[in-house]
Motif scaffolding. Structure first.
Motif, short mmCIF file in Angstrom:
data_model
loop_
_atom_site.label_atom_id
_atom_site.label_comp_id
_atom_site.label_asym_id
_atom_site.label_seq_id
_atom_site.Cartn_x
_atom_site.Cartn_y
_atom_site.Cartn_z
N ARG A 19 6.50 -2.40 -0.20
CA ARG A 19 5.14 -2.63 -0.68
C ARG A 19 4.84 -1.74 -1.90
O ARG A 19 4.16 -2.18 -2.83
CB ARG A 19 4.13 -2.33 0.44
N LEU A 44 6.41 -3.53 -4.65
CA LEU A 44 5.64 -4.73 -5.01
C LEU A 44 4.40 -4.35 -5.81
O LEU A 44 4.01 -5.04 -6.75
CB LEU A 44 5.23 -5.48 -3.74
N TRP A 45 3.77 -3.27 -5.42
CA TRP A 45 2.57 -2.78 -6.13
C TRP A 45 2.94 -2.38 -7.55
O TRP A 45 2.25 -2.69 -8.51
CB TRP A 45 1.99 -1.60 -5.34
N SER A 46 4.11 -1.74 -7.67
CA SER A 46 4.51 -1.23 -8.98
C SER A 46 4.95 -2.33 -9.94
O SER A 46 4.62 -2.28 -11.12
CB SER A 46 5.65 -0.22 -8.83
N GLU A 68 3.99 -5.19 -10.34
CA GLU A 68 2.95 -6.07 -10.85
C GLU A 68 2.26 -5.51 -12.10
O GLU A 68 1.56 -6.23 -12.79
CB GLU A 68 1.89 -6.33 -9.77
N THR A 69 2.43 -4.22 -12.38
CA THR A 69 1.78 -3.69 -13.58
C THR A 69 2.45 -4.29 -14.81
O THR A 69 3.65 -4.58 -14.81
CB THR A 69 1.91 -2.16 -13.65
#
Lengths: 1035, 543
Positions: A866, A869-871, A873-874
């Protein structure tokens, strides 16, 4: 003038939607109706000609070759072949037409026809013919104009004004016009019946085909449908009566038929010559290289080997086959030089010459194999050498090499006739009858995909699929279904059969473009080619060859010399694995039936593996030979022979004939069959096409045995053995080739487990099991399977250590190879510092990064999936100088929850199709009370009631199993095998065929370490969002 | 402020409301146009057996053998959609047809005192039409929709969520002082009543907890993110609107761009969008294709009643009344017993006293249908009302529609009612050439040009058909008829042509298979002789 009538214009079902009877049925009808000859003119080709030729000759009807040529003006011109030159012209004309157009859309121009008309006789055709169309368009003047055009192409002697009387109101006016035209032009009037089917009852199928061709429903087809059922093969007297006012039209058919001298017997096919060194003939050169090869292979040549090779060479030379062996030898050499593993299989394995030439890996002398099975002096047809190659690019490379050597019009793939099967037949018939797609789809789901002939009658099958039995069209659907089953639907290409030719192959048979670019295909399937005396070389792609080649290369990279021939055949670990039926992933002996036999068979030596491969086949199973063999092997049954004289050839299989070669020997001994008769027997038992052939040969066998005073009891035993081999007989040589691969793959699994699984995973899809099951099996063998990781993974899966393998990026859905390889190259220069560095130096797009993050492949940079996944997307801006600093600042700030076990499973199945973590069943185990695991079953007593649950990985319903169904359920501990009785299956058909997870209750059967659950209750296991890999069903 | 009418499982409800007795049963809705059927939607009863959207139909049947399968119907959805629109229009003229089954209503200028009550009536009225729906009221159209989806019947949550300030009323009405609503709200939101921050009205709570609980309980999929956005959020483990709104707006913007920001704003009530207001429909037609053929009056009247209810509501909204009704009933088997062809039964009914009373119109129609014999099953229905302003006078007794050429087709339908539908139209030969195969086609609006005769077309002598054909005795010599006798003629045959074999439609009952001869009697007269099975007939006489 001789009396009689010849049908000169018939189309078979090989005209694809323009005829409704098989060529053999047309031939049979012609014989029944007293026709001395008949011409089959298929649309756009000579597709049905070989089959018609063969059957017609057998029935005493002279087959005439013809063709309906589609013309560029939309008309159809039927032509008959008079001479060899005419046939050559026709084939080349059709080849040009097909190769320049999309499939089925080729048309011939009138101008073009002029160059190819020699040796052909033109009929003016029926309602689609050029004359009729001209008359409809412009009356008499247009008719004469078109006739003049026809006369420019063909001489007057080679044109017949075709007249048909199909009992359609109003046709007399057209017939009158044709009669007048024939009189005024001085051309012959020729009667035909424009045959489209053998019997009047076939008209229904013809109407259905018309609708399929025109993409209409029967209700809407209107005038497109035939007005009556008159286009069948009519008796001579009937035709004479119909044309009693024009007897010359009947008489002319005889005259024209006499002029059509050409027969497919005189195709003019020649196998290519092999160019040999100066001073050598093909025979002498073959002899030289065979003896040289024999010395290499055998080291020292025993008298038996010398005798065998000498005998084989004599036969080969006598039959003129030296060139053939040299060409195959050359092809195998090409493979060897290009690091492509190649292995001859089939009856070639019976030949010491093939062994010496390096074509086959098995010594036939040591294996006491029957050379006659491969070749004998009386054999008319060419020898059959199949070469197994690693599937995929390596096989394509060899195929393209053949094209390169023999030219685009000198070599072609053999065709594969795709026929109407259950699913396609019901869908197409149902469609034209107006049944809803949804209902037909339901039938297909339930009954369409099995190789098992259902005991349930078609009417009941339809009812169970939700079709109201009182529906007014159900009767028509049920009547049409068996008529259309097995009819040719379209032409595909054979998986590996190639024909090559000295000179132009397109003068022997028309060529067509194959759907794969760079390939051409002939209009006949492999059996037709063989029947026409054409040589085919089967270049078969075998997934396991690719696996073996990759696995050997991986082992060799560790400095261990290994190949197929050098694997020790006495490895205890290998036999131990087989005896435990621990054979998931290995060649041939991984199926349910094989795994159920292995613990009873207990293979101890290589020949046991050969028997194991050969015994689980429809032939031995249908002939009830499996149990007697296993009983005798276990010492529970006395070893007996049908006749003492058969002891030498049946001794190795304990008196039970298991292989084709043994059947041939039995025939040779008991009925004194010659080599040619034995060859006919071989072709009969290995033919998939017809029962007639086997019946005929069996009759001859019985008569011969009776002549030799063989007792009726023994005759019965021999006949039973032969009949059981019909269609499914398995040759020993084949079993040896396959046995070798089965043994070698088990050997690799037992000794080089990591290399074996890596090769297996890199060559998916293949075999019975999905990668998910293979990985679970690998884990049970102590292999640690590491998930895809961008810091460690290569493009393919690789061996990390003896007990660890690393999955490759090849397994990740949606990741481009180019991007992955660019990343690997970059990583090779310098490893990635962090995710920012990774993103800066690679080209993966956002979707790829997202997938990699979701499967944990970026966990080397981030704390969890996760986080990754968060990273990812930037927005990453390569030009932003402070991007790294910001990324660093932000790392560790993901507000997202870490994935749960089920979420990880879902991400794994979605992204990679497998999980290296726990099996999905482990996630729901806690809520499955009173449910055994697969492992528990091994420790449960025979006869106990049990309940098991798992993911369905395999459903099998073999034709030999009398309606029994076998299901394999996988859980986190292994695989449970379920047996379902036919009545239980029928009761739970939908649940069994549709559900991905099942709970099964039943009785445990544990006999000789073969463990099954005999199901009496089957329910769906509702698992919510739990993912499942696909299953291997009904293959 | 906005209100939303939401009909859950709209496609399914639209279909099932047209059939009596389906409510409460396990039903699966499938798309008939797809070869591989999968469940588009299913009823709650079907869900209880493990059926869900996306499941293949065979698998659905495996899980629930008694499941009733119905096809998705565009017409049924259109009809249901119009009914929703009509009721929405009763609240305010600012109505947007947001999605199938969803109407958003702008409430500016609407009296809010009895708003809850009126909404409640709309929900009940829709239920009477077979559409079980719910309504939501909130500050933005999108939030109103989300509130509706969380509502059992009518719910209102009004306030600025983003500021953490919510004036929330939950219950039947926005009854700020209604203890009954407050009690109901407690039942619905027990957790929120536990720790009130601020009381409002009769003890009902307006708190940030309400806001949080509402968003937390709202599945993210209900807020209809794009597929792409949803897949990212699913990978993030974001399954509720609350979980998304808790993430920083700025971080969302960095990662999901404008689409993500827009979605975030929508959920948090920050974004208000203008409504795409639809005009009031000025057509009064309802139609439906039946999935199964109807051969009894019950189901037909059921659907007619549904249609009339909807149409009359619309008429009353527009202050109109019905002047006439046109009913069309397409038939399954267009061939009748006597071989004639009729595609549909058409009825035209002039209303003596124009009205928009559904009961009165239904009564008129049902009487007219009482004696209707269609001979074959009905496969669809189309009901059209010709509206007229309430005060307009009826046409005079002798003022026929012939004065109006546009009414030509209606006149034909009336004629059909008088002379029978089989006797109106123009004759056309059947394409498959079936014996005596002629059907009547509807008259075209213009007269088509006559095709020039082709060079090869021969018309021959005209055949005067005997209907029905006459039975005949026939004697055969040399495979040809030599003598025949029937009730009209007979004798020795001097000349004979034929036979012509003719067969067709073998795929169902009604097919034919016959041999025909044209024969000339020695005494004169040319006849057509036909043999079908073993029966000989004289089919006609040539002129």
């Amino acid at each position: 003038m001789a009396s009689g009538y010849i049908e000169l214009h018939a189309c078979s079902a090989f005209s694809f939607l323009r005829g409704a009877s098989q060529p053999k049925d047309l031939a049979a009808a012609a014989a029944d109706k007293g026709l001395a000859a008949m011409a089959v003119c298929d649309w756009g080709g000579v597709y049905g000609a070989p089959r018609f030729f063969k059957e017609a000759r057998k029935r005493g009807v002279r087959p005439i070759v013809g063709c309906e040529i589609p013309m560029s003006d939309g008309s159809v011109l039927p032509v008959l072949v008079k001479t060899r030159q005419g046939y050559r012209n026709l084939c080349q004309l059709l080849t040009s037409m097909h190769l320049r157009s999309a499939k089925g859309e080729g048309r011939v121009k009138w101008k073009e026809l002029e160059s190819f008309s020699e040796g052909l006789f033109a009929l003016t055709g029926d309602e689609e013919g050029p004359l009729c169309r001209a008359w409809q368009a412009g009356g008499a003047s247009e008719l004469e104009k078109r006739l003049r055009q026809l006369r420019r192409v063909f001489s007057d002697d080679d044109i017949g004004i075709e007249v048909q009387r199909l009992l359609i109101r109003g046709e007399d006016r057209w017939i009158g016009a044709l009669v007048d035209l024939a009189k005024s032009s001085g051309l012959s009037l020729v009667a035909t019946n424009g045959v489209r089917y053998a019997e009047p009852g076939d008209r229904m199928a013809n109407d259905v085909f018309t609708c399929l061709k025109e993409k209409k429903r029967l209700d809407a087809a209107g005038a497109l449908l035939s007005r009556n059922a008159q286009r069948f093969v009519k008796p001579v007297e009937e035709m004479a009566y119909l044309f009693r006012d024009h007897p010359e039209a009947i008489a002319n058919t005889l005259r024209i038929a006499e002029r059509c001298e050409f027969s497919l017997e005189n195709l003019g096919y020649e196998f290519p010559r092999f160019s040999v060194p100066r001073g050598e003939s093909m025979d002498s050169f073959l002899e030289k290289i065979v003896w040289f090869g024999a010395e290499q292979r055998y080291r020292s040549l025993s008298p038996a080997v010398k005798r065998q090779i000498r005998r084989e060479l004599d036969v080969i030379v006598k039959l003129g086959f030296s060139g053939y062996f040299l060409i195959v030898w050359d092809l195998v050499n090409y493979c060897r030089e290009h690091d492509i593993m190649a292995q001859g299989r089939g009856s070639a394995a019976n030949s010491a010459v093939c062994y010496s030439l390096g074509i086959t890996p098995v010594d036939p002398v040591g294996g006491r194999l029957l050379f006659e099975r491969f070749l004998n002096e009386e054999r008319k047809s060419w020898p059959d050498i199949d070469i197994d190659l690693p599937s995929g690019d390596r096989r394509e490379q060899v195929i393209q090499e053949v094209y390169r050597r023999y030219g685009r019009r000198g070599a072609a793939m053999t065709a594969n006739v795709i026929t109407y099967r259950g699913r396609s037949a019901i869908r197409e018939i149902g469609k034209v009858l107006g049944f809803p797609d949804e209902v037909l789809g339901r039938f297909s789901s339930l009954y369409g995909s099995y190789n098992y002939s259902h005991e349930v009658p078609i009417e009941e099958q339809l009812e169970k699929s939700g079709i109201d039995p009182n529906h007014p069209r159900v009767a028509a659907l049920a009547r049409l279904f068996p008529r259309i089953l097995g009819m040719p639907r379209h032409l595909g290409q054979h998986s590996g059969g190639m024909v090559i030719c000295e000179g132009e192959l397109d003068s022997i048979t028309p060529l067509e473009p194959a759907s794969m670019p760079g390939r051409t295909v002939v209009q006949w399937d492999k059996e037709d080619c063989e029947d026409m005396g054409m040589v085919k070389v089967d270049l078969l792609g075998l997934g396991m060859m690719a696996v073996m080649q990759d696995a050997f290369e991986a082992v060799r990279s560790k400095g261990i010399d290994i190949d197929l021939a050098s694997i020790p055949k006495d490895d205890p670990a290998t036999y131990d694995m087989m005896q435990k039926a621990d054979t998931i992933g290995v060649f041939q002996i991984e199926s349910r039936a094989q795994m159920a036999t292995l613990p009873r068979m207990k293979p101890k030596e290589f020949y046991d593996v050969v028997i194991e491969v050969g015994i689980i086949r429809p032939g031995p199973i249908q002939g009830d030979m499996v149990n007697p063999y296993l009983e005798r092997r276990a010492g529970r049954q006395k070893i007996e022979y049908i006749d003492d004289r058969l002891k030498p050839m049946l001794e190795r299989t304990l008196g039970v004939p298991l292989f084709q070669e043994q059947i041939l020997k039995v025939a040779m001994v008991m009925a004194d069959f010659s080599g040619a008769q034995a060859e006919e027997l071989r072709r009969a038992v290995s033919s998939y096409r017809t029962d007639d052939r086997i019946e005929q040969v069996t009759r001859g066998l019985v008569e011969a045995m009776r002549e030799r005073q063989v007792s009726e009891e023994k005759i019965e035993q021999v006949v039973k053995s032969v009949s059981s081999f019909a269609h499914y007989g398995f040759p020993e040589s084949h079993a040896i080739s396959f046995g070798l691969l089965a043994y070698a793959s088990t050997y690799m699994k037992a000794n080089y487990t990591a290399e074996f699984y890596v090769a297996l995973l890199n060559n998916q899809p293949m075999g019975f099991y999905t990668p998910a099951t293979l990985i679970q099996d690998a884990k049970r063998h102590g292999i640690r399977v590491r998930a895809v990781d961008v810091a460690r993974s290569d493009w393919i899966c690789v061996v990390e250590s003896e007990h660890s393998i690393q999955l490759g990026l090849i397994m990740v859905n949606g990741v481009s190879r180019a991007h992955a390889e660019a990343m690997l190259k970059e990583r090779g220069c310098c490893s990635f510092a962090d995710l920012g560095d990774f993103r800066r130096r690679t080209h993966f797009d956002r979707d790829e990064l997202r997938t990699l993050a979701s499967i944990g492949a970026l966990n080397c940079f981030e704390k969890s999936r996760r986080h990754a996944l968060w990273s990812v997307e930037t927005v990453y801006d390569p030009g932003d100088l402070f991007a790294d600093a910001v990324a660093e600042e932000e790392s560790g700030l993901s507000p997202l929850e870490i994935m749960t076990h089920v979420e990880r499973l879902q991400a794994d199945y979605q992204g990679v199709g497998v999980t290296v973590g726990a099996h999905p069943m482990a996630a729901i185990r806690a809520r499955l009370s009173q449910v055994w695991t697969a492992h528990d079953l091994e420790h449960t007593q025979h006869g106990n009631r049990v309940k098991v649950a798992g993911q369905v990985i395999c459903r099998q319903r073999p034709g030999t199993a009398k309606g029994f169904l076998f299901i394999s359920l996988e859980d986190e501990t292994g695989i449970s095998n379920i047996v379902v009785l036919p009545k239980i299956f029928e009761r739970n058909r939908l649940t069994i065929t549709q559900e991905k997870f099942l709970i099964v209750s039943g009785t445990l059967q544990n006999l000789e370490n073969v463990i099954h659950v005999k199901a009496d209750r089957i329910e769906p296991l509702l698992v919510g969002d739990l993912p499942a890999a696909s299953s291997y069903d009904f293959h | 402020m906005y209100a939303v009418i939401d009909i859950p499982r709209f496609a399914l409800q639209a279909v099932s409301r047209m059939e009596e007795g389906l409510i409460g049963k396990p039903i699966a809705l499938v798309d008939a146009s797809l070869a591989k059927s999968s469940v588009i939607d299913c009823s709650i009863a079907a869900e209880r057996s493990g059926v869900f959207s996306g499941l293949s139909l065979p698998q659905a049947i495996a899980r629930c053998p008694e499941i009733i399968v119905r096809h998705q119907s565009e017409k049924a959805e259109l009809s249901a959609g119009r009914a929703i629109f009509d009721y929405a229009y009763s609240l305010s003229p600012q109505v947007e047809e947001t999605y199938p089954g969803v109407c958003t209503i702008g409430l500016d200028g609407v009296n809010r005192d009895d708003l809850g009550e009126r909404c409640e009536k709309i929900v009940s009225a829709l239920q009477g039409l077979g559409l079980k729906g719910r309504m939501g009221i909130s500050t933005t159209p999108d939030l109103a929709l989300l509130v509706a989806r969380e509502s059992k019947r009518v719910k209102a949550i009004v306030g600025d969520f983003y500021q953490g300030r919510a004036d929330c009323v939950s219950g039947v009405a926005m009854a700020k002082t209604d203890p009954h609503s407050a009690a109901e709200a407690r039942n619905e939101w027990p957790a929120m009543v536990a720790e009130p921050e601020r009381t409002w009205g009769a003890g009902l709570v307006s708190t940030s907890q309400i806001l949080k609980a509402f968003l937390d309980s709202l599945p993210i999929i209900d807020a209809e993110p794009s597929e792409h956005l949803h897949s990212i959020l699913a990978q993030w483990g974001i399954h509720s609107a609350g979980a998304l709104v808790e993430l920083s707006r700025e971080e969302i913007g960095k990662r999901l761009g404008t689409e993500g920001l827009d979605f975030w704003d929508r959920l948090s009530g920050r974004k208000e969008r203008p409504l795409r207001v639809s005009p009031f429909p000025e057509y009064y037609i309802e139609s439906l294709d039946f999935e199964y053929e109807i051969d009894t009056a019950g189901p037909l009247l059921f659907v007619i009643r549904r249609f009339l209810d909807s149409l009359c509501l619309r008429l009353s909204r527009a202050a109109l009344v019905a002047e006439s009704l046109n009913l069309e009933l397409p038939l399954s088997d267009i061939r009748q017993d006597d071989g004639e062809r009729v595609e549909a039964v058409r009825l035209s009914l002039k209303i003596p006293d124009p009205t928009c009373d559904a009961d009165a119109l239904f009564s008129l129609l049902s009487i007219r249908l009482e004696n209707l014999d269609t001979r074959s099953a009905i496969v669809g229905i189309r009901l059209e009302i010709a509206p007229v302003e309430r005060n307009e006078n009826q046409l005079g007794l002798f003022e026929t529609s012939l004065k109006d050429p546009h009414r030509f087709s209606q006149t034909l339908a009336l004629l059909a009612g008088i002379v029978g539908p089989d006797n109106v139209g123009r004759p056309v030969l059947e394409a498959d050439g079936r014996p005596d195969g002629v059907r009547l086609e509807r008259l075209p609006s213009t007269v088509p040009p006559v095709n020039p005769a082709g060079a090869t077309i021969s018309h021959g002598m005209a055949l005067r058909r005997f209907r029905p054909p006459l039975d005949a005795d026939v004697r055969i010599r040399d495979r040809r008829p030599a003598w025949f006798r029937c009730s009209l003629a007979g004798g020795t045959i001097g000349a004979c042509r034929g036979p012509w074999a003719h067969s067709g439609q073998w795929w169902e009952a009604g097919g034919w298979n016959r041999l025909e001869w044209d024969v000339e009697l020695n005494t004169g007269g040319v006849y057509r002789l036909v043999k079908e099975r073993s029966r000989w007939m004289v089919e006609g006489m040539y002129d």
